[in-house]
Motif scaffolding. Structure first.
Motif, mmCIF file in Angstrom:
data_model
loop_
_atom_site.group_PDB
_atom_site.id
_atom_site.type_symbol
_atom_site.label_atom_id
_atom_site.label_comp_id
_atom_site.label_asym_id
_atom_site.label_seq_id
_atom_site.Cartn_x
_atom_site.Cartn_y
_atom_site.Cartn_z
ATOM 1 N N ARG A 118 -0.615 -40.092 -58.113
ATOM 2 C CA ARG A 118 0.323 -40.250 -57.096
ATOM 3 C C ARG A 118 0.223 -41.950 -56.384
ATOM 4 N NH1 ARG A 118 2.988 -35.848 -54.544
ATOM 5 N NH2 ARG A 118 1.919 -34.025 -55.132
ATOM 6 N N ASN B 74 -0.192 -44.802 -53.683
ATOM 7 C CA ASN B 74 -1.184 -44.689 -52.320
ATOM 8 C C ASN B 74 -0.211 -45.369 -51.230
ATOM 9 O OD1 ASN B 74 -1.232 -47.494 -52.906
ATOM 10 N ND2 ASN B 74 -3.510 -47.503 -53.249
ATOM 11 N N TRP C 273 -3.062 -43.760 -57.229
ATOM 12 C CA TRP C 273 -4.480 -43.408 -57.180
ATOM 13 C C TRP C 273 -4.881 -43.000 -58.632
ATOM 14 C CZ3 TRP C 273 -7.357 -43.573 -52.980
ATOM 15 C CH2 TRP C 273 -6.697 -43.810 -51.737
ATOM 16 N N TYR D 42 -10.351 -38.859 -52.090
ATOM 17 C CA TYR D 42 -10.678 -37.354 -52.140
ATOM 18 C C TYR D 42 -9.867 -36.875 -50.727
ATOM 19 C CZ TYR D 42 -14.072 -37.504 -48.189
ATOM 20 O OH TYR D 42 -14.989 -37.637 -47.251
ATOM 21 N N ARG D 43 -9.523 -37.815 -49.677
ATOM 22 C CA ARG D 43 -9.155 -37.409 -48.519
ATOM 23 C C ARG D 43 -7.600 -37.852 -48.386
ATOM 24 N NH1 ARG D 43 -11.714 -39.227 -43.079
ATOM 25 N NH2 ARG D 43 -10.406 -37.377 -42.395
ATOM 26 N N ASN D 44 -7.161 -38.003 -49.693
ATOM 27 C CA ASN D 44 -5.718 -38.317 -49.756
ATOM 28 C C ASN D 44 -5.072 -37.385 -50.834
ATOM 29 O OD1 ASN D 44 -5.155 -41.218 -48.132
ATOM 30 N ND2 ASN D 44 -7.329 -41.153 -49.103
ATOM 31 N N ARG D 45 -3.634 -37.454 -50.884
ATOM 32 C CA ARG D 45 -2.785 -36.747 -51.934
ATOM 33 C C ARG D 45 -2.817 -37.509 -52.848
ATOM 34 N NH1 ARG D 45 2.808 -35.144 -49.811
ATOM 35 N NH2 ARG D 45 2.643 -33.822 -51.710
ATOM 36 N N THR D 46 -3.628 -37.445 -53.947
ATOM 37 C CA THR D 46 -3.834 -38.293 -55.154
ATOM 38 C C THR D 46 -3.089 -37.852 -56.262
ATOM 39 O OG1 THR D 46 -5.930 -37.290 -55.768
ATOM 40 C CG2 THR D 46 -6.079 -39.225 -54.350
ATOM 41 N N GLY D 47 -2.817 -36.716 -56.258
ATOM 42 C CA GLY D 47 -2.391 -35.678 -57.562
ATOM 43 C C GLY D 47 -3.404 -35.064 -58.374
ATOM 44 N N PRO E 191 -7.054 -32.922 -57.874
ATOM 45 C CA PRO E 191 -7.924 -32.030 -56.991
ATOM 46 C C PRO E 191 -9.218 -32.647 -56.757
ATOM 47 C CG PRO E 191 -8.255 -31.063 -58.992
ATOM 48 C CD PRO E 191 -7.217 -32.145 -59.106
#
Length: 269
Positions: A113, A115, A122, A158-163, A165
């Motif tokens: 996704r 950033n 990301w 790891y603390r963000n919506r990267t696409g 897990p």
């Protein structure tokens, strides 16, 4: 990664990659190890300039410059060295940037996704089989330009919506990988943001770079670096200096007020 500023249009910044010159006694071979004692280690309170956009102003009277590695040449780094400066190389290690010359070397499978910054997405940091050689090439490039250190950005995916897990464990492994790549090439390396993992990572990094810890009430979390006699290079964007400089001095931070575009303008504490 700078926190997205939603009150103004996002600028398409040329943010960059960089690393640094080997310390005394470093082997000339790419990737050769340098004894830990030979790396540059900035101490708490060291003044600095951070400029990632616009025409580089080399006249700021500070001992440390942090600049974009793709944008600047070996000659620029050498000039700063002649002026008595150490030079840190900005490098995005956790996000893909479509404006970099090596952008096509990253397979689509590791690109996630956006950033929050134009042209940036990301990376799947679990895929070290893909990313390690790509990051090693970037760090080699900057080492060859003579930089003293690396500022790897986007180190808290790891603390963000990267696409992807991503877990805290994935982030620790990847951040330590980046630190190792820099150290093997004789360069210092800074931990960018990633405040929650400072206790686990302070021994792996030579300094810290932080954005907006005062605005978000987080600056005390950087104390482990200062207690380890390691510099914390800190910037604020939205607070005036009278709202954070007293605390910065008390905590031993090297603090600046900057604009979001990170041009030459600065106000130091």
């Amino acid at each position: 990664m700078r926190r997205p500023f939603l009150l103004v249009p996002l600028l398409a910044l040329l943010l960059a990659a960089c690393t640094a010159a080997p310390g005394p006694g470093a082997d000339d071979a790419a990737g050769a190890k340098t004894p830990a004692g030979d790396r540059w280690r900035p101490r708490p309170g060291t003044d600095w300039q951070w400029q990632l956009s616009g025409r580089l102003d080399t006249s700021v009277d500070v001992p440390v410059y942090d600049i974009d590695g793709f944008d600047h040449s070996e000659e620029t780094v050498a000039k700063l060295h002649r002026d008595g400066r150490k030079v840190i190389c900005y490098l995005s290690t956790g996000a893909w940037e479509d404006f970099r010359p090596d952008a096509d070397d990253f397979p689509e499978s590791v690109i996630g996704r956006g950033n929050g910054w134009e042209g940036e997405r990301w990376l799947d940091i679990r895929r070290t089989d893909v990313l390690e050689p790509l990051m090693a090439e970037r760090i080699d490039m900057c080492r060859e330009k003579g930089f003293d250190a690396v500022e790897p950005d986007n180190m808290d995916g790891y603390r963000n919506r990267t696409g992807f897990p991503l877990t805290a464990g994935d982030q620790l492994r990847y951040n330590r990988l980046i630190a190792r790549l820099a150290h093997e090439r004789g360069m210092a390396v800074g931990l960018k943001n990633d405040l929650d993992q400072i206790p686990e990572l302070v021994d792996d990094f030579d300094f810290a770079v932080n954005e907006q810890c005062a605005q978000y009430g987080e600056c005390a979390e950087l104390t482990p670096f200062v207690e380890a006699d390691k510099a914390v290079f800190h910037v604020e964007y939205e607070l005036t200096t009278d709202r954070f400089c007293a605390d910065s001095r008390r905590l031993g931070l090297s603090s600046l007020l900057k604009k979001y575009e990170l041009d030459a303008w600065r106000q130091a504490c």
